[in-house]
Design a protein around this motif. Structure first.
Motif, PDB file in Angstrom:
ATOM      1  N   ILE A   1       0.897  -1.151   0.000  1.00 15.62           N
ATOM      2  CA  ILE A   1       0.000   0.000   0.000  1.00 15.62           C
ATOM      3  C   ILE A   1       0.939   1.205   0.000  1.00 15.62           C
ATOM      4  O   ILE A   1       1.744   1.366   0.920  1.00 15.62           O
ATOM      5  CB  ILE A   1      -0.929   0.001   1.234  1.00 15.62           C
ATOM      6  CG1 ILE A   1      -1.825  -1.243   1.250  1.00 15.62           C
ATOM      7  CG2 ILE A   1      -1.750   1.284   1.276  1.00 15.62           C
ATOM      8  CD1 ILE A   1      -2.816  -1.353   0.095  1.00 15.62           C
TER       9      ILE A   1
ATOM     10  N   HIS B   1      -2.924   2.133  -3.609  1.00 12.23           N
ATOM     11  CA  HIS B   1      -2.945   3.190  -2.601  1.00 12.23           C
ATOM     12  C   HIS B   1      -3.926   2.874  -1.479  1.00 12.23           C
ATOM     13  O   HIS B   1      -3.861   3.489  -0.410  1.00 12.23           O
ATOM     14  CB  HIS B   1      -3.326   4.538  -3.238  1.00 12.23           C
ATOM     15  CG  HIS B   1      -2.227   5.087  -4.078  1.00 12.23           C
ATOM     16  ND1 HIS B   1      -1.258   5.919  -3.592  1.00 12.23           N
ATOM     17  CD2 HIS B   1      -1.914   4.896  -5.387  1.00 12.23           C
ATOM     18  CE1 HIS B   1      -0.410   6.232  -4.545  1.00 12.23           C
ATOM     19  NE2 HIS B   1      -0.784   5.616  -5.641  1.00 12.23           N
ATOM     20  N   TYR B   2      -4.796   1.904  -1.717  1.00 17.30           N
ATOM     21  CA  TYR B   2      -5.900   1.615  -0.794  1.00 17.30           C
ATOM     22  C   TYR B   2      -6.354   0.194  -1.075  1.00 17.30           C
ATOM     23  O   TYR B   2      -6.332  -0.265  -2.213  1.00 17.30           O
ATOM     24  CB  TYR B   2      -7.025   2.610  -1.093  1.00 17.30           C
ATOM     25  CG  TYR B   2      -8.326   2.386  -0.374  1.00 17.30           C
ATOM     26  CD1 TYR B   2      -8.589   3.043   0.818  1.00 17.30           C
ATOM     27  CD2 TYR B   2      -9.314   1.549  -0.900  1.00 17.30           C
ATOM     28  CE1 TYR B   2      -9.805   2.865   1.477  1.00 17.30           C
ATOM     29  CE2 TYR B   2     -10.519   1.363  -0.245  1.00 17.30           C
ATOM     30  CZ  TYR B   2     -10.761   2.034   0.938  1.00 17.30           C
ATOM     31  OH  TYR B   2     -11.950   1.865   1.587  1.00 17.30           O
TER      32      TYR B   2
ATOM     33  N   CYS C   1      -4.702   1.597   4.305  1.00 22.43           N
ATOM     34  CA  CYS C   1      -4.152   2.769   3.639  1.00 22.43           C
ATOM     35  C   CYS C   1      -2.905   3.185   4.417  1.00 22.43           C
ATOM     36  O   CYS C   1      -2.777   2.873   5.598  1.00 22.43           O
ATOM     37  CB  CYS C   1      -5.176   3.913   3.608  1.00 22.43           C
ATOM     38  SG  CYS C   1      -4.640   5.314   2.584  1.00 22.43           S
TER      39      CYS C   1
ATOM     40  N   HIS D   1      -3.370   1.390   9.324  1.00 16.54           N
ATOM     41  CA  HIS D   1      -2.602   2.439   8.653  1.00 16.54           C
ATOM     42  C   HIS D   1      -1.180   2.469   9.186  1.00 16.54           C
ATOM     43  O   HIS D   1      -0.829   1.775  10.137  1.00 16.54           O
ATOM     44  CB  HIS D   1      -3.276   3.804   8.878  1.00 16.54           C
ATOM     45  CG  HIS D   1      -3.219   4.255  10.304  1.00 16.54           C
ATOM     46  ND1 HIS D   1      -2.177   4.996  10.815  1.00 16.54           N
ATOM     47  CD2 HIS D   1      -4.071   4.061  11.345  1.00 16.54           C
ATOM     48  CE1 HIS D   1      -2.394   5.235  12.101  1.00 16.54           C
ATOM     49  NE2 HIS D   1      -3.530   4.675  12.454  1.00 16.54           N
TER      50      HIS D   1
END
Length: 174
Positions: free
Chosen positions: A77, A97-98, A111, A129
């Motif tokens: 990610i 990216h996600y 993310c 995250h």
């Protein structure tokens, strides 16, 4: 086969030694320590999600060498410090990216950055995250999986969840 998570390894980044106060005397020991910690836990057939900021500073060839020796089926990610050389590595099973995935019956939203809200938050989805290096106050159903929070090692979902469980007070002695 286990599923693991990590973030903000910052291989080759001298700032990680000073700003993040990682327990290594120099950059060579830092990188070697993170590689050893990863490979001691993650088996070659395990899945691992790296939530960004793999390396800062080394050449693309050195980044490829580092990522190449790391165990597991590796997913990236993208983080704010991941350059074109990192993104182009063939060692990644995916680069996004996600992502939204299910692990152990739990919906996870992945993310590099912490969200204020995310898809499925009202139905129990968790946000994993990195980026903040343990400097954000934890929010409900949100977990920083970075190495600075987890003693420089990748972690499984059960370990992430246990990291915030409240311990029951000890029973008074009779």
């Amino acid at each position: 086969m286990a599923v693991w998570f990590t973030s903000d390894t910052h291989f080759g980044d001298r700032r990680a030694l000073n700003i993040d106060r990682r327990p290594y005397p120099d950059l060579a020991a830092h990188d070697a320590g993170l590689i050893a910690n990863w490979n001691e836990r993650v088996a070659p057939e395990d899945t691992i999600w790296h939530l960004g900021d793999v390396a800062v500073g080394p050449s693309d060839a050195r980044i490829a060498e580092i990522v190449g020796v790391l165990n597991g089926v590796k997913h990236l990610i993208v983080g704010n410090n991941d350059g074109p050389g990192t993104l182009a590595l063939r060692d990644w099973a995916s680069v996004d990216h996600y992502a939204e995935i299910d692990v152990e019956g739990r919906r996870l939203v992945l993310c590099h950055y912490a969200f204020r809200t995310w898809n499925g938050i009202g139905r129990g989805a968790l946000n994993l995250h990195g980026h903040s290096h343990g400097k954000l106050t934890p929010a409900p159903r949100q977990y920083d999986v970075g190495v600075d929070v987890h003693a420089c090692v990748p972690v499984r979902l059960d370990q992430i969840l246990a990291s915030r469980r409240r311990k029951k007070p000890a029973e008074p002695s009779p």
